[in-house]
Scaffold this motif. Structure first.
Motif, short mmCIF file in Angstrom:
data_model
loop_
_atom_site.label_atom_id
_atom_site.label_comp_id
_atom_site.label_asym_id
_atom_site.label_seq_id
_atom_site.Cartn_x
_atom_site.Cartn_y
_atom_site.Cartn_z
N ALA A 61 82.22 -48.04 -47.24
CA ALA A 61 82.77 -47.23 -45.40
C ALA A 61 81.64 -46.80 -45.77
O ALA A 61 80.74 -47.34 -44.94
CB ALA A 61 83.58 -46.25 -45.59
N ILE B 272 78.50 -49.88 -45.67
CA ILE B 272 79.01 -50.62 -44.35
C ILE B 272 77.49 -49.19 -43.50
O ILE B 272 77.62 -49.83 -42.38
CB ILE B 272 79.97 -50.72 -43.78
CG1 ILE B 272 80.28 -52.01 -44.96
CG2 ILE B 272 80.03 -51.19 -42.10
CD1 ILE B 272 81.80 -52.69 -44.73
N VAL B 273 78.02 -48.14 -43.29
CA VAL B 273 77.69 -47.17 -42.21
C VAL B 273 76.28 -47.15 -42.04
O VAL B 273 74.99 -46.99 -41.31
CB VAL B 273 79.18 -45.84 -42.01
CG1 VAL B 273 78.19 -45.37 -40.47
CG2 VAL B 273 80.17 -46.21 -41.06
N TRP C 205 76.22 -51.16 -40.12
CA TRP C 205 76.84 -52.43 -40.55
C TRP C 205 75.97 -54.25 -40.79
O TRP C 205 77.46 -54.85 -40.51
CB TRP C 205 77.87 -52.86 -38.89
CG TRP C 205 78.81 -51.73 -38.59
CD1 TRP C 205 79.75 -51.61 -39.17
CD2 TRP C 205 78.46 -50.25 -38.40
NE1 TRP C 205 80.81 -50.16 -38.78
CE2 TRP C 205 80.06 -49.79 -38.04
CE3 TRP C 205 77.18 -49.78 -37.96
CZ2 TRP C 205 79.83 -48.32 -38.09
CZ3 TRP C 205 77.46 -48.30 -37.17
CH2 TRP C 205 79.29 -48.09 -37.50
N LEU D 222 78.44 -55.82 -43.33
CA LEU D 222 79.07 -57.12 -42.25
C LEU D 222 78.72 -58.41 -41.92
O LEU D 222 79.46 -59.65 -42.18
CB LEU D 222 80.39 -56.23 -41.17
CG LEU D 222 80.88 -55.41 -41.88
CD1 LEU D 222 81.56 -53.72 -40.99
CD2 LEU D 222 81.92 -55.60 -42.66
N SER E 177 84.89 -60.30 -41.96
CA SER E 177 83.37 -59.30 -41.33
C SER E 177 83.32 -58.84 -40.31
O SER E 177 82.85 -58.33 -39.54
CB SER E 177 82.78 -60.35 -42.14
OG SER E 177 82.05 -60.87 -43.54
N TRP F 69 84.48 -53.71 -39.21
CA TRP F 69 83.98 -52.13 -38.13
C TRP F 69 85.34 -51.14 -37.74
O TRP F 69 85.51 -50.07 -37.88
CB TRP F 69 83.39 -52.14 -37.20
CG TRP F 69 84.39 -53.26 -36.04
CD1 TRP F 69 84.31 -54.71 -36.16
CD2 TRP F 69 84.62 -52.86 -34.93
NE1 TRP F 69 84.82 -55.53 -35.20
CE2 TRP F 69 85.32 -53.71 -34.41
CE3 TRP F 69 85.08 -51.45 -34.44
CZ2 TRP F 69 86.15 -53.78 -33.25
CZ3 TRP F 69 85.97 -51.78 -33.47
CH2 TRP F 69 86.77 -52.48 -33.69
N GLY G 61 89.57 -52.76 -41.46
CA GLY G 61 88.59 -53.32 -42.52
C GLY G 61 88.85 -53.07 -44.17
O GLY G 61 88.29 -53.94 -44.47
#
Length: 98
Positions: free
Chosen positions: A25, A28-29, A33, A36, A67, A71, A76
């Motif tokens: 997380a 990604i964040v 993003w 992804l 992918s 989110w 996810g």
């Protein structure tokens, strides 16, 4: 090692990292993003390579879905874990020995 096997192994390892609950997380964040999007492109490339050699497609398809839906918080995580498992199993599959 064939290109398909190598791509499945690489994407499987990357999906496994993204499946680590807090670490995935954060990755990604914190990167907006973008991981992804990168994974989506890698899964599409892997899928096209697998189609070319008539290899297993399930891992790449699950990865594409992961992918696209990665989110969503718990969905996810589940999809990244499923994609990692399927891709890693497929990377060691005898069907890819070429």
């Amino acid at each position: 090692m064939s290109a398909v096997r190598m791509m499945k192994l690489i994407t499987g390892i990357m999906e496994a990292v993204l499946a680590i609950p807090v670490l995935g997380a954060i990755i990604i964040v914190s990167n907006g993003w973008m991981p992804l999007v990168i994974m989506l492109v890698l899964h599409i490339i892997t899928l096209l390579l697998a189609v070319r050699v008539q290899g297993p497609l399930a891992g790449s398809i699950v990865g594409i879905i992961a992918s696209c839906l990665g989110w969503i918080p718990f969905v996810g995580w589940l999809l990244h874990a499923a994609a990692a498992i399927v891709l890693l199993v497929e990377s060691f599959s005898r069907r890819l020995q070429q």
